[in-house]
Design a protein around this motif. Structure first.
Motif, PDB file in Angstrom:
ATOM      1  N   HIS A 119       0.809  -1.220   0.000  1.00 31.35           N
ATOM      2  CA  HIS A 119       0.000   0.000   0.000  1.00 31.35           C
ATOM      3  C   HIS A 119       0.846   1.276   0.000  1.00 31.35           C
ATOM      4  N   LEU A 120       2.140   1.142   0.205  1.00 24.81           N
ATOM      5  CA  LEU A 120       3.035   2.304   0.173  1.00 24.81           C
ATOM      6  C   LEU A 120       3.790   2.427  -1.145  1.00 24.81           C
ATOM      7  N   ARG A 121       3.497   1.559  -2.099  1.00 24.62           N
ATOM      8  CA  ARG A 121       4.183   1.583  -3.401  1.00 24.62           C
ATOM      9  C   ARG A 121       3.452   2.525  -4.350  1.00 24.62           C
ATOM     10  N   ASN A 122       4.101   3.632  -4.658  1.00 19.73           N
ATOM     11  CA  ASN A 122       3.522   4.645  -5.531  1.00 19.73           C
ATOM     12  C   ASN A 122       4.600   5.184  -6.466  1.00 19.73           C
ATOM     13  N   TRP A 123       4.196   5.529  -7.677  1.00 20.36           N
ATOM     14  CA  TRP A 123       5.114   6.108  -8.658  1.00 20.36           C
ATOM     15  C   TRP A 123       4.318   6.966  -9.620  1.00 20.36           C
ATOM     16  N   TRP A 124       4.871   8.114  -9.985  1.00 19.15           N
ATOM     17  CA  TRP A 124       4.269   9.010 -10.975  1.00 19.15           C
ATOM     18  C   TRP A 124       5.246   9.201 -12.123  1.00 19.15           C
ATOM     19  N   ASN A 125       4.720   9.309 -13.323  1.00 18.14           N
ATOM     20  CA  ASN A 125       5.547   9.674 -14.467  1.00 18.14           C
ATOM     21  C   ASN A 125       6.034  11.102 -14.228  1.00 18.14           C
ATOM     22  N   PRO A 126       7.328  11.352 -14.355  1.00 12.89           N
ATOM     23  CA  PRO A 126       7.828  12.703 -14.076  1.00 12.89           C
ATOM     24  C   PRO A 126       7.268  13.764 -15.021  1.00 12.89           C
ATOM     25  N   LEU A 127       6.755  13.361 -16.192  1.00 10.61           N
ATOM     26  CA  LEU A 127       6.199  14.326 -17.146  1.00 10.61           C
ATOM     27  C   LEU A 127       4.694  14.549 -16.962  1.00 10.61           C
ATOM     28  N   ASP A 128       4.067  13.779 -16.091  1.00  8.15           N
ATOM     29  CA  ASP A 128       2.624  13.887 -15.874  1.00  8.15           C
ATOM     30  C   ASP A 128       2.311  15.197 -15.155  1.00  8.15           C
TER      31      ASP A 128
END
Length: 149
Positions: A119-128
């Motif tokens: 539940h702590l695994r998160n990632w965003w595309n840096p260009l989003d």
């Protein structure tokens, strides 16, 4: 053994009354439509054609699931091998889904798997542009201000 990051192909599975491979020929982006139809007991039409002139939708990891967010506020688990996004809630048609390359995905998921709590695994595309850490290009320096009179 770590819990793998969830993708459409591992989440949207046929119901137990069907063979496990019943949807094997369904493209990844269309799996949610089959799944929703099964759960809701009604037809959910696929989008017709690709939307032109709309911004792409970015895949991200939210609590160990590859997701895409819709303009209507809904979200769904996505396929990284079928880069299309359509919303079963509002009917938003096929938009381009921006996904990392297979190599980037392997690195992202390997890094996320070092976090023991899924539940702590998160990632965003840096260009989003929706990325909370995204920084727009800084405004250009307007130059010297006019001299006071």
């Amino acid at each position: 053994m770590a819990i793998a990051v969830v993708r459409a192909e591992t989440y949207y599975l046929p119901p137990p009354r069907l063979p496990q491979d019943a949807w094997a020929d369904v493209p990844g982006a269309e799996l949610i439509y089959r799944w929703i139809e099964e759960r809701m007991g009604r037809r959910v039409p696929l989008p017709e054609g690709t939307l032109d002139g709309v911004p792409p939708v970015y895949a991200r990891v939210n609590q160990n699931r590859w997701l895409a967010d819709c303009v209507c506020g809904s979200a769904a688990i996505v396929s990284l091998v079928d880069p299309r996004w359509g919303c079963t809630q509002c009917g938003y048609g096929w938009a381009t889904l921006v996904v990392p390359t297979a190599e980037e995905t392997a690195v992202i998921e390997a890094e996320l798997l070092t976090i023991p709590q899924p539940h702590l695994r998160n990632w965003w595309n840096p260009l989003d542009p929706n990325n909370p850490d995204w920084q727009a290009e800084p405004a250009p320096d307007p130059g010297p201000l006019s001299e006071p009179v």
